[in-house]
Design a protein around this motif. Structure first.
Motif, PDB file in Angstrom:
ATOM      1  N   UNK B 171      12.774  13.184  19.873  1.00  0.00           N
ATOM      2  CA  UNK B 171      12.579  13.368  21.119  1.00  0.00           C
ATOM      3  C   UNK B 171      11.618  12.537  21.617  1.00  0.00           C
ATOM      4  N   UNK B 172      10.377  12.044  20.897  1.00  0.00           N
ATOM      5  CA  UNK B 172       9.334  11.422  21.215  1.00  0.00           C
ATOM      6  C   UNK B 172       9.598  10.040  21.178  1.00  0.00           C
ATOM      7  N   UNK B 173      10.401   9.134  21.379  1.00  0.00           N
ATOM      8  CA  UNK B 173      10.769   7.934  21.090  1.00  0.00           C
ATOM      9  C   UNK B 173       9.816   6.757  21.866  1.00  0.00           C
ATOM     10  N   UNK B 174       9.785   6.872  23.065  1.00  0.00           N
ATOM     11  CA  UNK B 174       8.963   5.765  24.044  1.00  0.00           C
ATOM     12  C   UNK B 174       8.455   6.757  25.160  1.00  0.00           C
ATOM     13  N   UNK B 175       7.337   6.056  25.605  1.00  0.00           N
ATOM     14  CA  UNK B 175       6.367   6.925  26.669  1.00  0.00           C
ATOM     15  C   UNK B 175       6.083   5.513  27.659  1.00  0.00           C
ATOM     16  N   UNK B 176       6.019   6.356  29.059  1.00  0.00           N
ATOM     17  CA  UNK B 176       5.458   5.437  29.960  1.00  0.00           C
ATOM     18  C   UNK B 176       3.982   5.357  30.074  1.00  0.00           C
ATOM     19  N   UNK B 177       3.273   4.397  29.691  1.00  0.00           N
ATOM     20  CA  UNK B 177       1.895   4.504  29.704  1.00  0.00           C
ATOM     21  C   UNK B 177       1.114   3.100  29.228  1.00  0.00           C
ATOM     22  N   UNK B 178       0.290   3.336  28.518  1.00  0.00           N
ATOM     23  CA  UNK B 178      -0.196   1.762  27.754  1.00  0.00           C
ATOM     24  C   UNK B 178      -0.767   2.242  26.664  1.00  0.00           C
TER      25      UNK B 178
END
Lengths: 142, 432
Positions: B171-178
């Motif tokens: 479920x947690x493959x990519x994130x919007x952030x830095x």
């Protein structure tokens, strides 16, 4: 010119895996580079992008030979114990995660020498037959 | 600039051809060498221009078959030959802005979602120093050791990393952030530290009937290399917000609240991930192991979420182009007793053991082991074919990696249809 020669016992182990013959390989740097010798372990770290420094902490920029060249295949088998497929697998882990970029590749020994003669932080490898005064040998693979 | 050099080179060639008869052989060699040099310089200039923009890609394609009629959760694989679960196509484009910065985007299409192409990545990277890189945009989450390159089949020896561990990261493959990447060396030991913050790239995925989002994610990872050894430690905390309206878990919560058992925490529930791993690769032998733990900070309130522990160990041996391997993995939940407390309250409230609310509680328990025996063959330095046989087993009374309401009810009624499932895979992995 300082030339420390290392005989690598692993050469015979990989002789079967390499279906070509090659001359000795000289690892070369700029003549003004303070580095006079290097271990195969440090060479491996530099060419696999694990470090960007020579053992004396000065900046090291590796120059690679073109993909598929027998010299390149022999160099990586001797120094990193990886054949071309293993090397591609290694770099794919870094390229597709944005965590590393393979060294710049050039076409031939002359281009390696040309780049190194203009950059004191560059390190490359060439056929020993092509060594001249424009570079300094710090490691030899027999 | 390149055009100027080209015209100089053409003029040089012209002079060479028409002056050949009057040039001595020594001079001729020198002239040819000069010409070759000029040509190489010219080619370098063209190559350097092209090198500002790079495209790399990876592709996996193949077929899989399971001898169980119950689908496997992560791949939807069942007892028919299926080509879709193995299909992944990734294209990565990198544009160098200058010496210190670049923009990278990675598009990924998966067979199980009809190859709908989505931006898995898209970030700007800036080298603050040669050792410190800042990245902003959509980045992969380093939840576990292989999370960063989970879909690049060419990068690991198996058909795919152990599902018992890596399905937890799905479920947690990519994130919007830095994030920040910092490389450092102590003697011959080289390390990389990565810290990141962001929100989940997919804002409302469906999972087990739940619509959820992860509002804040903090990740930290360290990887250390020494000769053939690699060690890693990863940590992540995810602030999880779920909408229970109309779901079976919502019904569970309503009954628990009505019976004064407290309210299940679904808003700003912290999920914690820990992972420790070690790998050894001396060019001939590859040994790799990893252990992970996921838990929840959800007190006060009934403890219904599973604390999961999983691990795998793999050994592979290279014989030139052929690499046989063995992979063992296990996943289990360790707090079933806490769900039984909630289940007892539901039973007292008059719900039968086959009511959706009680079944969904039971579905949260997993115990599964698998053995995979495989072989990969290097077709070329950029293509591998892999064969794998995997035997999946579970402890009776749990669903393991499988999904299907009917399968679960069959377990409750004593009909165990999931014992010893065999899965067969044939996959081609390519990088280009």
């Amino acid at each position: 010119m300082t030339n420390k020669t290392h005989s690598l016992a692993i050469a015979s182990l990989f002789a079967v895996a390499t279906s070509f013959s090659f001359a000795d390989i000289a690892v070369v740097v700029h003549p003004d580079n303070a580095v006079t010798t290097i271990t195969d372990s440090d060479l491996s770290r530099i060419f696999l992008g694990k470090t960007d420094s020579f053992p004396d902490k000065s900046k090291a920029t590796p120059i690679d030979q073109k993909e598929g060249s027998p010299l390149r295949d022999a160099f990586y088998i001797m120094v990193t114990k990886k054949d071309a497929a293993q090397l591609n697998s290694y770099w794919s882990r870094l390229i597709f995660t944005g965590k590393g970029t393979p060294p710049k590749m050039v076409r031939n020994d002359r281009k390696v020498k040309s780049l190194i003669s203009k950059n004191t932080d560059h390190i490359g490898y060439i056929d020993t037959a092509n060594v001249d005064d424009s570079v300094k040998v710090i490691f030899t693979i027999k | 600039m390149a055009i100027n050099r080209l015209s100089r080179w053409i003029a040089f060639s012209y002079l060479l051809v028409f002056s050949l008869p009057s040039v001595a052989s020594g001079d001729l060699e020198e002239l040819v060498e000069d010409l070759e040099y000029e040509l190489e310089e010219l080619l370098d200039q063209i190559e350097d221009k092209n090198k500002r923009f790079k495209i790399n890609g990876f592709l996996s394609a193949g077929a899989a078959y399971s001898d169980s009629s119950v689908p496997i959760e992560s791949t939807d694989l069942r007892d028919e030959v299926n080509f879709a679960p193995e299909g992944v196509l990734g294209l990565q484009m990198e544009f160098k802005l200058n010496h210190n910065s670049k923009v990278v985007t990675q598009l990924v299409g998966r067979g199980k979602t009809d190859f709908d192409i989505g931006a898995e990545w898209g970030y700007f990277a800036y080298n603050i120093t040669p050792a410190l890189t800042f990245r902003a945009g959509r980045v992969r989450i380093p939840l576990f050791l292989l999370s960063d390159y989970l879909e690049v089949g060419y990068a690991y020896p198996w058909v795919r990393p152990a599902a018992e561990v890596y399905d937890l990261a799905e479920l947690f493959s990519s994130q919007d952030g830095m994030d920040l990447l910092y490389n450092f060396s102590v003697g011959s030991v080289d390390s990389q530290v990565q810290v990141g913050a962001g929100t989940l790239a997919r804002t409302s995925p469906q999972y087990g009937g739940l619509t959820f989002k992860a509002t804040d994610m903090l990740t930290a990872a360290i990887m250390t290399n020494y000769k053939a050894w690699t060690l890693n430690a990863n940590f992540a905390v995810v602030d999880f917000v779920a909408d229970l309206t109309g779901t079976d878990l919502g019904d569970v919560n309503d009954i628990l609240v009505a019976n004064n058992a407290g309210e299940i925490k679904f808003n700003h529930l912290d999920i914690l991930y820990y992972s420790l791993g070690a790998a050894y690769d001396n060019g001939t032998w590859i040994v790799q192991t990893e252990a992970i733990n996921t838990s929840y900070e959800n007190r006060p309130g009934p403890q219904i979420f599973p604390i999961q522990r999983a691990h795998y160990i793999s050994i592979a041996r290279r014989f030139n182009r052929v690499t046989p391997y063995l992979l063992y993995a296990k996943n289990r939940t360790v707090n079933a007793h806490e769900r039984r407390e909630a289940d007892a309250i539901l039973e007292q409230a008059g719900l039968s053991s086959l009511s959706p609310a009680r079944v969904i509680l039971g579905l949260l328990d997993h115990t599964q082991t698998s053995w995979a025996l495989g072989l990969n063959y290097s077709l070329s330095p950029k293509a591998i074919v892999k064969f794998e046989w995997k035997l999946i087993g579970r402890t009776k009374g749990t669903v393991g990696e499988f999904e299907d309401f009917a399968a679960f009810t069959s377990i409750l009624t004593g009909e165990d249809v999931l014992d010893g499932t065999n899965v067969y895979n044939l996959v081609f992995d390519i990088v280009f």
